[in-house]
Structures are given as structure tokens and as C-alpha cells.
Design a protein around this motif. Structure first.
Motif, PDB file in Angstrom:
ATOM      1  N   MET A 559     -25.541 -27.023 -69.535  1.00  0.00           N
ATOM      2  CA  MET A 559     -25.101 -27.790 -68.276  1.00  0.00           C
ATOM      3  C   MET A 559     -23.946 -28.524 -68.357  1.00  0.00           C
ATOM      4  O   MET A 559     -23.116 -28.570 -67.326  1.00  0.00           O
ATOM      5  N   GLU A 560     -23.615 -29.025 -69.510  1.00  0.00           N
ATOM      6  CA  GLU A 560     -22.243 -29.538 -69.882  1.00  0.00           C
ATOM      7  C   GLU A 560     -20.902 -28.488 -69.616  1.00  0.00           C
ATOM      8  O   GLU A 560     -19.922 -28.776 -69.073  1.00  0.00           O
ATOM      9  N   GLN A 561     -21.375 -27.278 -69.893  1.00  0.00           N
ATOM     10  CA  GLN A 561     -20.226 -26.250 -69.822  1.00  0.00           C
ATOM     11  C   GLN A 561     -19.990 -25.963 -68.278  1.00  0.00           C
ATOM     12  O   GLN A 561     -18.897 -25.966 -67.987  1.00  0.00           O
ATOM     13  N   LYS A 562     -20.793 -25.850 -67.494  1.00  0.00           N
ATOM     14  CA  LYS A 562     -20.491 -25.837 -66.084  1.00  0.00           C
ATOM     15  C   LYS A 562     -19.931 -27.043 -65.531  1.00  0.00           C
ATOM     16  O   LYS A 562     -19.020 -26.930 -64.747  1.00  0.00           O
ATOM     17  N   GLN A 563     -20.058 -28.118 -66.142  1.00  0.00           N
ATOM     18  CA  GLN A 563     -19.751 -29.190 -65.637  1.00  0.00           C
ATOM     19  C   GLN A 563     -18.098 -29.303 -65.948  1.00  0.00           C
ATOM     20  O   GLN A 563     -17.472 -29.455 -65.006  1.00  0.00           O
ATOM     21  N   MET A 564     -17.944 -28.932 -67.230  1.00  0.00           N
ATOM     22  CA  MET A 564     -16.445 -29.173 -67.722  1.00  0.00           C
ATOM     23  C   MET A 564     -15.929 -27.962 -66.958  1.00  0.00           C
ATOM     24  O   MET A 564     -14.557 -28.142 -66.548  1.00  0.00           O
ATOM     25  N   LEU A 565     -16.317 -26.937 -66.750  1.00  0.00           N
ATOM     26  CA  LEU A 565     -15.332 -25.568 -65.958  1.00  0.00           C
ATOM     27  C   LEU A 565     -15.211 -26.050 -64.629  1.00  0.00           C
ATOM     28  O   LEU A 565     -14.073 -25.802 -64.080  1.00  0.00           O
ATOM     29  N   GLY A 566     -16.424 -26.832 -63.944  1.00  0.00           N
ATOM     30  CA  GLY A 566     -16.105 -27.118 -62.395  1.00  0.00           C
ATOM     31  C   GLY A 566     -15.080 -28.073 -62.525  1.00  0.00           C
ATOM     32  O   GLY A 566     -14.394 -27.981 -61.371  1.00  0.00           O
ATOM     33  N   GLU A 567     -14.891 -29.040 -63.368  1.00  0.00           N
ATOM     34  CA  GLU A 567     -13.979 -29.968 -63.275  1.00  0.00           C
ATOM     35  C   GLU A 567     -12.307 -29.487 -63.157  1.00  0.00           C
ATOM     36  O   GLU A 567     -11.724 -29.670 -62.316  1.00  0.00           O
ATOM     37  N   VAL A 568     -12.476 -28.494 -64.238  1.00  0.00           N
ATOM     38  CA  VAL A 568     -11.066 -27.780 -64.116  1.00  0.00           C
ATOM     39  C   VAL A 568     -10.609 -26.918 -63.221  1.00  0.00           C
ATOM     40  O   VAL A 568      -9.389 -26.949 -62.637  1.00  0.00           O
ATOM     41  N   ILE A 569     -11.683 -26.232 -62.853  1.00  0.00           N
ATOM     42  CA  ILE A 569     -11.385 -25.201 -61.648  1.00  0.00           C
ATOM     43  C   ILE A 569     -11.202 -25.975 -60.481  1.00  0.00           C
ATOM     44  O   ILE A 569     -10.372 -25.795 -59.591  1.00  0.00           O
ATOM     45  N   TYR A 570     -11.796 -26.971 -59.963  1.00  0.00           N
ATOM     46  CA  TYR A 570     -11.603 -27.763 -58.828  1.00  0.00           C
ATOM     47  C   TYR A 570     -10.226 -28.299 -58.675  1.00  0.00           C
ATOM     48  O   TYR A 570      -9.410 -28.333 -57.868  1.00  0.00           O
ATOM     49  N   MET A 571      -9.719 -28.928 -60.094  1.00  0.00           N
ATOM     50  CA  MET A 571      -8.397 -29.381 -60.076  1.00  0.00           C
ATOM     51  C   MET A 571      -7.023 -28.364 -59.906  1.00  0.00           C
ATOM     52  O   MET A 571      -6.323 -28.577 -59.386  1.00  0.00           O
ATOM     53  N   LYS A 572      -7.603 -27.145 -60.162  1.00  0.00           N
ATOM     54  CA  LYS A 572      -6.772 -26.006 -60.074  1.00  0.00           C
ATOM     55  C   LYS A 572      -6.763 -25.685 -58.363  1.00  0.00           C
ATOM     56  O   LYS A 572      -5.543 -25.364 -57.920  1.00  0.00           O
ATOM     57  N   ILE A 573      -7.642 -25.698 -57.773  1.00  0.00           N
ATOM     58  CA  ILE A 573      -7.843 -25.463 -56.556  1.00  0.00           C
ATOM     59  C   ILE A 573      -7.454 -26.244 -55.535  1.00  0.00           C
ATOM     60  O   ILE A 573      -6.932 -25.999 -54.482  1.00  0.00           O
ATOM     61  N   VAL A 574      -7.645 -27.597 -55.915  1.00  0.00           N
ATOM     62  CA  VAL A 574      -7.450 -28.841 -55.093  1.00  0.00           C
ATOM     63  C   VAL A 574      -5.958 -28.754 -54.694  1.00  0.00           C
ATOM     64  O   VAL A 574      -5.633 -29.261 -53.389  1.00  0.00           O
ATOM     65  N   GLN A 575      -5.073 -28.454 -55.493  1.00  0.00           N
ATOM     66  CA  GLN A 575      -3.608 -28.386 -55.185  1.00  0.00           C
ATOM     67  C   GLN A 575      -3.131 -27.516 -54.030  1.00  0.00           C
ATOM     68  O   GLN A 575      -2.415 -27.757 -53.350  1.00  0.00           O
ATOM     69  N   SER A 576      -3.955 -26.326 -53.691  1.00  0.00           N
ATOM     70  CA  SER A 576      -3.743 -25.495 -52.633  1.00  0.00           C
ATOM     71  C   SER A 576      -4.574 -25.487 -51.492  1.00  0.00           C
ATOM     72  O   SER A 576      -4.139 -25.336 -50.335  1.00  0.00           O
ATOM     73  N   GLN A 577      -5.824 -25.795 -51.945  1.00  0.00           N
ATOM     74  CA  GLN A 577      -6.733 -25.917 -50.892  1.00  0.00           C
ATOM     75  C   GLN A 577      -7.688 -27.375 -50.877  1.00  0.00           C
ATOM     76  O   GLN A 577      -8.636 -27.435 -51.237  1.00  0.00           O
ATOM     77  N   PRO A 578      -6.953 -28.512 -50.386  1.00  0.00           N
ATOM     78  CA  PRO A 578      -7.456 -29.767 -50.659  1.00  0.00           C
ATOM     79  C   PRO A 578      -9.086 -30.096 -49.876  1.00  0.00           C
ATOM     80  O   PRO A 578      -9.685 -30.650 -50.222  1.00  0.00           O
ATOM     81  N   GLU A 579      -8.916 -29.278 -48.764  1.00  0.00           N
ATOM     82  CA  GLU A 579     -10.149 -29.430 -47.925  1.00  0.00           C
ATOM     83  C   GLU A 579     -11.164 -28.530 -48.363  1.00  0.00           C
ATOM     84  O   GLU A 579     -12.658 -28.948 -48.069  1.00  0.00           O
ATOM     85  N   LEU A 580     -10.772 -27.326 -48.756  1.00  0.00           N
ATOM     86  CA  LEU A 580     -12.202 -26.525 -49.261  1.00  0.00           C
ATOM     87  C   LEU A 580     -12.428 -26.311 -50.640  1.00  0.00           C
ATOM     88  O   LEU A 580     -13.049 -25.619 -50.963  1.00  0.00           O
ATOM     89  N   ALA A 581     -11.774 -27.228 -51.412  1.00  0.00           N
ATOM     90  CA  ALA A 581     -11.720 -26.885 -53.082  1.00  0.00           C
ATOM     91  C   ALA A 581     -13.061 -27.184 -53.436  1.00  0.00           C
ATOM     92  O   ALA A 581     -13.606 -26.275 -54.369  1.00  0.00           O
TER      93      ALA A 581
END
Length: 631
Positions: A559-581
Motif C-alpha cells: 500500500m505504501e509502495q503505490k503511495q510513494m510511487l504516486g507522489e513522485v510520478i505526480y510531481m513529474k507529470i504536474v510540471q507539463s500537465q498541471p490539469e490532467l496530472a
């Protein structure tokens, strides 16, 4: 058109992604629908391409048949007919006719319009290939045999789109197969190849004359008159042709071994080749079943020898191969074949998730692509079914889980500026988040359904289905209450509902002690501070996106693995796709953790997956727009 008492319609030629909900929107416009069922494979749950629509009354069914037959559903013309429950009546073939030599421009509707003049048409279909192009033949099923006879007499030999068509009674596949077998057993025409180029037409005929009366013999030549090395010979009787095949096959003529056999049509030859190829492939798969391993997530510098060396301790390796592209660059996966299943099983148990270089290996038994796809489809279908049941148990209407697919900027849990914040899961290819049940049957972190675009209720921050660690309280400020119904600990009045529809907190009963003052409940684990930045808090200006290692991931719970990965992936995507990240992050989290680590380490792969997700979202939005315009 006579109405069936059951008011049940068969709807065929459907795209595999068409669902009951899509059909309901279309057919319910005609009249009240009692039920709809898309027929699916029992194992993979993949659509078989047809469905049954049941109306409350026959008049609506008749109107749907007239107005919706051959209309486009997801770009494909559907075929509608009254449902015939009795298989004996369907298989008699009475009133069924066959039409061939059709122009490729004639589709189902054009064929129906042509033959509807001769009687009541129950079903009409033009055969198409995998690309949707006409094969040049079709079928029309009439209600009566008399109408079929009339159509045959009127249309057989006539011109349709300047092509002379043949119209006759439909012959079942079993009868056709028996006739083909009979023709095979009574052949008179034989095919001869590997003929020496120096053999002339006269010598070719003389070679076969001793076996009987020849009606025709042709040695094929090119434009310059030179022999192409093959020809055909037709005898008067089957016995003569059979004798020639038995005597001359594999015989030596001018230093070459002749190939002599029954002449076949191109389609028949292709079918036999395809069947022999499939048989050889199945034999090969059964030979290597249980001993061939598939390995992915390989470092780019690992070659065949290194791969073999890593797996040699587990047994005798017959082959080891790293797959490469046309430029010789590793594709990141390969295969290792052992001599026995026991060795392969031991290698899977020991090497799966083992760190080789900086990546954990993924090791499993190799499977055919079709088997892998069926297993994945089955798993996805099972997960969808479980989620819909869970959604129904929590009282969420429609069977879909509508949750926030974004990382809110703070405890208020409002959507990011400019983002729509909420999304449904009706579109194909997208899965709702995994809800986790608490002991009382509630779903922690699951918002109440709200209109599209509104903010969810407060206290729902972070990824749905993956509990998020709370932030430590700042100095001099009381920690936030753990009970969503409790008031703020500083005694401030509860905040009323905001303009976006977030519900106000209810005051506790008189004399109740605030949760913050009670301390942790017995048996409840103490909350741990988060490992990194809270979800949704993108990197600070000038800061860097946090990184995550395979070793750190291995020490965390699933459960924590998905949480950790989700946080980092979101931060990478939000820079280029803030609305759909948030939406894209939710889609990517359905992948394996090893694949997600690979995406984080290779920006090109990450960009590719993000573009694929954007394409899915764009297609869904376009379909939504078209559906809205259609209404």
C-alpha cells in the motif's frame, strides 16, 4: 414488420468496447428498455460483438428495428434483428440465400434495401475482413421460403453496381465441407513443380501420357517464353490422375525431383499452410512449456553472456538471449531456457525481484501473447466487477466510483487551480482506484459522489484507495482532528459550506471530548510522519522532484509502495500537465511497480506513457462530446 411477442432484439456487429451503458443511451431513446446484455467470453470477459436488448413492449422493439438498424455505434454499423431463441429454427436455413460477386461499395444497408422488395427480411449481412472491407459476398435471410425463391429468380444474373451477381440458396458449412471433401477424393487436376527449365511442352505432355487420357496440360512460361518450372495436367478420370501422382511424385527427371500432387486453390493452400504453421508453433510451445523464462527490466549493458551467468547457478541452460532492436540496443528484456521445469521454477523463485545493477528483475514463465492478453483481460474484468460491487455496497449510484484524481494542495482538499478535479470511469481503458475497506464496511478516503467539476468534501486528500500519512502539526498549532465530524481543536466555529458545495462540519454532542484531546485510541497505531513531500505539493520553486529507489520501495508495504510511487510520478507529470496530472497518475498506477520504477528512471518511456494516457483521455472527451451532440 411483424413484432415478436418477446420484444427482444439481437444487436450484432458491435465494437468490442461497446458496453451496456452505451447501448442503453441509444435504445432507450426509442422507448423504455427492460434489460440489455452484452454477451462476453466466460473467461476473459471480452465482448463477443453482439448483445440482446429487451423492450417492455413489442411496438418499441419494432420501431427500434426500423430506425436504428445499420446505424453507427462507435464507427461500426450495427445489425439488428428479432431475437430467435429456438436454435433449431435458426439452423434450418429456410429462407436464407447467398449472394456473391458483390461490388465492394455495397454494405449491409444497401444489400437490405435491394432485397427488401421481395419479402420480409429477418437478417442481412455482407461478409467483411478484419479491416472492415467487403469480401464480395453476403447473406439475406427471409421470413419465408417463398420470398427467398422470388429473390433468387429476380436477382440472379442481374447487374448490381455494374457487376453480375450470383444469387442462390444458402448451403450450410457442413454441406459445403462434405462437398469439398468429395471433390478432394475425386480430383482429376494435378499440379507439377520443380520441373527442369530445359523440359519443353511436348516433353512435359509425354511424361504424363502413359497414365491415361489427358484433357489439358500446360507448362507455365514467362514473358520471354522460358519455362517457369511448374505446370498443370488434367486427366479424364480420377483414377488416372491418382495413378500419375503415385508414380511421378518424388521421381527424378533430368536431375530434379518432381513434386506432383492434387491441384489446390490459393485459399485452400493458404489455409493448409496456416494450419501447419499453427501446429508447429503449438508443438514448439509445448516442448518449451515450463522451462522457458521471460526476464524484463534488464540494464542496458547486460548481454547474452551476462544473462546466462546470472541464471547458471540454477541448472543447465540451453539458451539465453537478450532482445535487441535493429540498431543492436537492448530492449530491456530477454529469455532464458532451462533443460527441466524444476530448474526453471527454482530460478523464478530466486531471481524475481532480485537487484541486478540498479533495477529489480521481473522473472516469470514465458507465455504466448494471446495467453498473456487473455489473463490480463480476465484480471481487469475481475477487478472491475469487484469494484462495482464495492461501489454498490457503499451506495454510490451507477456502479462507478467517482473519486478525486488529483493531489490537493493542502488540508482543504480543493482541486488545483484551473483543474476540473473530478472524473468518472465510464471510458474504456481506465480503471477506478482500488478502495480499501475499514472494519465497519466504509471506504476510507472515498468521497461522496458530487457533480462533475465540484470539489469533494473536506478531509479527502491524497490518492483514493491509498491512505496518506498526515502532516506533522506546526509549532504552536493544534493537530488536525482525526474525526471528520469533530470541530477544530482551537474552539473556532465550524466552517460553513463553501460556494463549491463542500459540506459544513457538524458540531459534536454536548460534553463530548474533542478527538485531539483524547489521545490515540487503544490498539490504534501511532501515525508516522510522511517520508517526503505531501501529495500534490509540487516541487518548490527552484527545487527538485524527489527521487525514489528500488531499495526504499522494497522496505515498504504494498500500500505504501503505490503511495510513494504516486507522489513522485505526480510531481513529474504536474510540471507539463498541471490539469490532467492526477488523472494520468491514476492510470499509470495500474502498472507493475517495477515498470513504474523504469518509467521514473527513463524520461523517454515516461513521456511515451503520458502521451498514451493523454490520447485515451482525448478520445474519451471526444466521444463524450459526440454523444452530447447526438442527444
Amino acid at each position: 414488420m411483424s413484432a415478436a411477442p418477446s420484444a427482444s432484439l439481437y444487436v450484432g456487429e458491435l465494437d468490442p468496447t461497446v458496453t451496456e451503458a452505451m447501448l442503453f443511451e441509444i435504445f432507450n431513446m426509442i422507448g423504455p428498455v427492460a434489460s440489455i446484455r452484452v454477451c462476453r467470453d466466460a473467461v476473459t470477459r471480452r465482448s463477443l460483438g453482439y448483445a440482446y436488448v429487451n423492450y417492455l413492449n413489442a411496438a418499441d422493439g419494432e420501431r427500434a428495428l426500423e430506425q436504428l438498424n445499420y446505424s453507427l455505434i462507435k464507427g461500426r454499423a450495427c445489425r439488428i434483428m428479432w431475437s430467435q431463441r429456438d436454435p433449431a429454427l435458426r439452423k434450418t436455413g429456410q429462407g436464407n440465400i447467398f449472394i456473391k460477386n458483390l461490388d465492394e461499395q455495397i454494405d449491409n444497408k444497401a444489400l437490405h434495401d435491394t432485397f427488401a422488395a421481395f419479402g420480409n427480411v429477418l437478417s442481412c449481412k455482407v461478409a467483411t475482413d478484419e479491416h472492415g472491407r467487403s469480401k464480395g459476398y453476403g447473406f439475406v435471410h427471409y421470413e419465408t421460403a417463398e420470398a427467398a425463391e422470388t429473390a433468387i429468380k429476380a436477382v440472379n444474373g442481374m447487374l448490381l453496381n455494374d457487376k453480375k451477381v450470383y444469387v442462390g440458396h444458402h448451403i450450410s458449412r457442413k454441406e459445403r465441407q462434405s462437398k469439398i471433401e468429395e471433390m478432394k477424393n475425386q480430383f482429376t487436376n494435378i499440379y507439377v513443380k520443380n520441373v527442369d527449365p530445359e523440359v519443353t511442352q511436348e516433353e512435359f505432355v509425354q511424361l504424363f501420357e502413359p497414365f491415361g487420357r489427358i484433357t489439358s496440360a500446360v507448362l507455365q512460361v514467362d514473358d520471354e517464353g522460358k519455362s517457369r518450372g511448374f505446370g498443370f495436367v488434367n486427366f479424364d478420370t480420377h483414377e488416372e490422375a491418382h495413378a500419375a501422382v503415385e508414380a511421378l511424385h518424388d521421381s527424378d527427371v533430368k536431375g530434379r525431383k518432381l513434386f506432383v500432387a492434387r491441384a489446390q486453390k490459393k485459399a485452400e493452400r493458404e489455409e493448409e499452410l496456416r494450419r501447419s504453421y499453427e501446429q508447429a508453433k503449438m508443438e514448439k510451445m509445448s516442448k518449451y512449456q515450463g522451462v522457458n523464462l521471460y526476464i524484463k527490466n534488464l540494464e542496458d549493458d547486460i548481454d547474452d553472456e551476462r544473462l546466462r551467468g546470472e541464471f547458471e547457478p540454477f541448472g543447465n541452460i540451453t539458451s539465453a538471449k537478450v532482445m535487441r532492436d535493429e540498431k543492436g540496443i537492448s530492449k530491456g528484456f530477454g529469455f532464458v531456457c532451462f533443460s527441466s521445469p524444476d530448474e526453471a521454477t527454482k530460478a523464478v523463485a530466486e531471481m524475481n525481484n532480485k537487484m541486478i545493477g540498479t533495477k529489480p528483475l521481473y522473472v516469470s514463465l514465458a507465455q504466448r501473447r494471446e495467453v498473456r492478453r487473455q489473463q490480463l483481460e480476465s484480471q481487469i474484468a475481475q477487478r472491475n466487477q469487484i469494484r462495482m460491487q464495492q461501489a454498490a455496497a457503499t451506495g454510490i449510484p451507477g456502479g462507478y466510483i467517482n473519486g478525486p484524481m488529483y493531489y490537493p494542495p493542502g488540508p482543504g482538499a480543493y482541486p488545483p487551480p484551473g483543474g476540473r478535479g473530478m472524473m468518472g470511469y465510464g471510458q474504456p481503458g481506465m480503471l477506478p482506484p482500488r478502495p480499501r475497506y475499514a472494519p465497519n464496511g466504509q471506504v476510507p478516503g472515498m468521497p461522496l459522489p458530487t457533480p462533475y467539476g465540484q470539489a469533494p468534501p473536506q478531509a479527502y486528500g491524497g490518492m483514493p484507495g491509498y491512505p496518506r500519512a498526515p502532516r506533522p502539526p506546526q509549532a504552536g498549532r493544534a493537530p488536525p482532528p482525526t474525526d471528520p465530524n469533530a470541530p477544530p481543536a482551537n474552539g473556532a466555529a465550524p466552517r460553513p459550506a463553501g460556494p463549491q458545495g463542500a459540506p459544513a462540519a457538524r458540531p459534536p454532542p454536548a460534553g463530548a471530548q474533542p478527538p485531539a484531546a483524547r489521545g490515540p485510541a487503544p490498539g490504534r497505531p501511532q501515525q508516522q510522519p510522511p517520508r517526503g513531500p505531501a501529495p500534490g505539493q509540487g516541487p518548490a520553486p527552484g527545487g527538485e522532484v524527489p527521487t525514489i529507489t528500488a531499495a526504499a520501495l522494497a522496505n515498504a508495504s504494498p500500500m505504501e509502495q503505490k503511495q510513494m510511487l504516486g507522489e513522485v510520478i505526480y510531481m513529474k507529470i504536474v510540471q507539463s500537465q498541471p490539469e490532467l496530472a492526477g488523472k494520468i497518475t491514476g492510470m499509470l498506477l495500474e502498472m507493475d511497480n517495477t515498470e513504474l520504477l523504469h518509467l521514473l528512471e527513463t524520461p523517454d518511456s515516461m513521456n511515451t506513457k503520458v502521451n498514451e494516457a493523454l490520447a485515451v483521455l482525448h478520445e474519451f472527451s471526444q466521444n463524450d462530446k459526440l454523444a452530447a451532440e447526438g442527444k
